[in-house]
Design an enzyme around this catalytic site. Structure first.
Site, PDB file in Angstrom:
ATOM      1  N   LEU A 157      50.240  20.115 -33.023  1.00  0.00           N
ATOM      2  CA  LEU A 157      50.565  21.103 -31.991  1.00  0.00           C
ATOM      3  C   LEU A 157      50.341  20.460 -30.621  1.00  0.00           C
ATOM      4  CD1 LEU A 157      49.018  24.274 -33.642  1.00  0.00           C
ATOM      5  CD2 LEU A 157      51.423  23.617 -33.530  1.00  0.00           C
ATOM      6  N   HIS A 158      51.294  19.626 -30.230  1.00  0.00           N
ATOM      7  CA  HIS A 158      51.136  18.823 -29.010  1.00  0.00           C
ATOM      8  C   HIS A 158      51.024  19.695 -27.755  1.00  0.00           C
ATOM      9  CE1 HIS A 158      52.089  15.236 -31.341  1.00  0.00           C
ATOM     10  NE2 HIS A 158      53.200  15.817 -31.759  1.00  0.00           N
ATOM     11  N   ASP A 159      52.104  20.383 -27.424  1.00  0.00           N
ATOM     12  CA  ASP A 159      52.178  21.077 -26.141  1.00  0.00           C
ATOM     13  C   ASP A 159      51.158  22.202 -25.973  1.00  0.00           C
ATOM     14  OD1 ASP A 159      54.234  19.373 -25.425  1.00  0.00           O
ATOM     15  OD2 ASP A 159      55.818  20.769 -25.980  1.00  0.00           O
TER      16      ASP A 159
END
Length: 323
Positions: free
Chosen positions: A240-242
């Protein structure tokens, strides 16, 4: 915290599965984050597609937030998209209804200038795509720097990349823009791959989302598609980068970070787009970024699930279309 004291933010993005989840996380916490607007930039897909994704997402949760379209591609060269990870639409998976909203007439830079200058408090920028719009803003209107509190961005990585061995996607797409931002003098919180690949959601958690309400189910469908690419990269779950760039604003205590002087490589044959931190005992320059390095994953997932549960409750209270 009252709504009046909520931190004003502008989200600059290229939705994008994880962009969409980051937007939802911000919208679910209006007492802490006041979303002044969303600006879009070519990245995960072409500008028209990702802008449509942003508008559909906002319509789905009935959030009338202004959306301004920005740069179609990087400052130099042609746009490289993330279609392999995000699909033909840029947000493949769930089928969202057409949006009832339209973009504002202002371009992204003009929109940001107006919102920043008119804000009663310094504004935090949350760029979670290529940094083209933000670089153009700072180059064209350097006076707005004094009204920008900080930049919480998703991009880069000190240990490795994901497009190349050295470069992460958002920085790789427009390293010249990234260099302008990192050299701007504005305080930066950098959520790079060092932390975002630890902010993992696993298959059983995605399955749990799909047993919940309307918004959670949609996010579960997003992650079903997004996980396909993650598995190709060898991950057991989906990074879940952003959302990390938003979560840090909400609960910074969930993260471990260290201050570094970070520069962006723009010329190397194999290292173009690399974010380089000066880790020497006596760095040559003062730190310009707090680099997030670790996260309490379980608490991070709880923060996300709680946010989606609030949005589920709100969706359940809204009358059905046509009533």
């Amino acid at each position: 915290m009252t709504l009046e004291l909520a931190r004003p933010i502008i989200i600059d993005c290229d939705p994008g599965h994880d962009d969409a989840i980051a937007i939802l996380l911000a919208l679910a916490n209006p007492e802490r984050l006041r979303v002044l607007g969303i600006t879009t930039v070519g990245g995960n897909q072409v500008l028209e597609k990702i802008t449509d994704n942003a508008l559909k997402l906002l319509s789905f949760v009935d959030a009338d937030i202004p959306v301004a379209m920005g740069a179609k591609g990087p400052l130099l060269g042609k746009l490289v998209t993330g279609a392999e990870a995000h699909g033909e639409s840029g947000m493949d998976g769930p089928v969202l209804p057409p949006s009832k909203f339209r973009p504002v007439r202002q371009g992204a830079v003009e929109f940001m200038v107006e919102r920043i200058r008119s804000s009663d408090r310094p504004v935090t920028l949350v760029p979670i795509g290529p940094l083209t719009n933000v670089a153009m803003l700072l180059a064209a209107y350097p006076d707005v720097k004094e009204k920008i509190e900080r930049i919480s961005l998703m991009g880069g990585g000190l240990a490795y990349g994901n497009v190349t061995a050295a470069a992460e996607f958002n920085i790789y797409v427009d390293p010249e823009a990234a260099r302008i931002v990192f050299e701007s003098g504005i305080p930066i919180a950098m959520s790079g791959l060092d932390v975002t690949d630890k902010a993992m959601i696993y298959e059983e958690e995605i399955a749990e989302l799909k047993r919940r309400g309307k918004v959670s189910v949609m996010v579960g469908e997003l992650l079903d598609f997004y996980s396909i690419y993650s598995r190709k990269l060898g991950f057991d779950g989906s990074s879940l980068h952003d959302p990390c760039a938003v979560a840090w604003l909400l609960q910074p205590e969930l993260f471990e970070s260290k201050a570094y002087c970070v520069t962006v490589e723009t010329k190397g044959e194999r290292t173009r787009g690399m974010t380089v931190a000066d880790m020497r005992r006596k760095p040559g320059d003062a730190p310009n970024a707090h680099v997030l390095l670790d996260v309490d994953r379980d608490a991070f997932i709880r923060l996300l699930f709680d946010a989606l549960e609030r949005l589920d409750r709100q969706a359940a209270l809204r009358p059905a279309e046509g009533e």
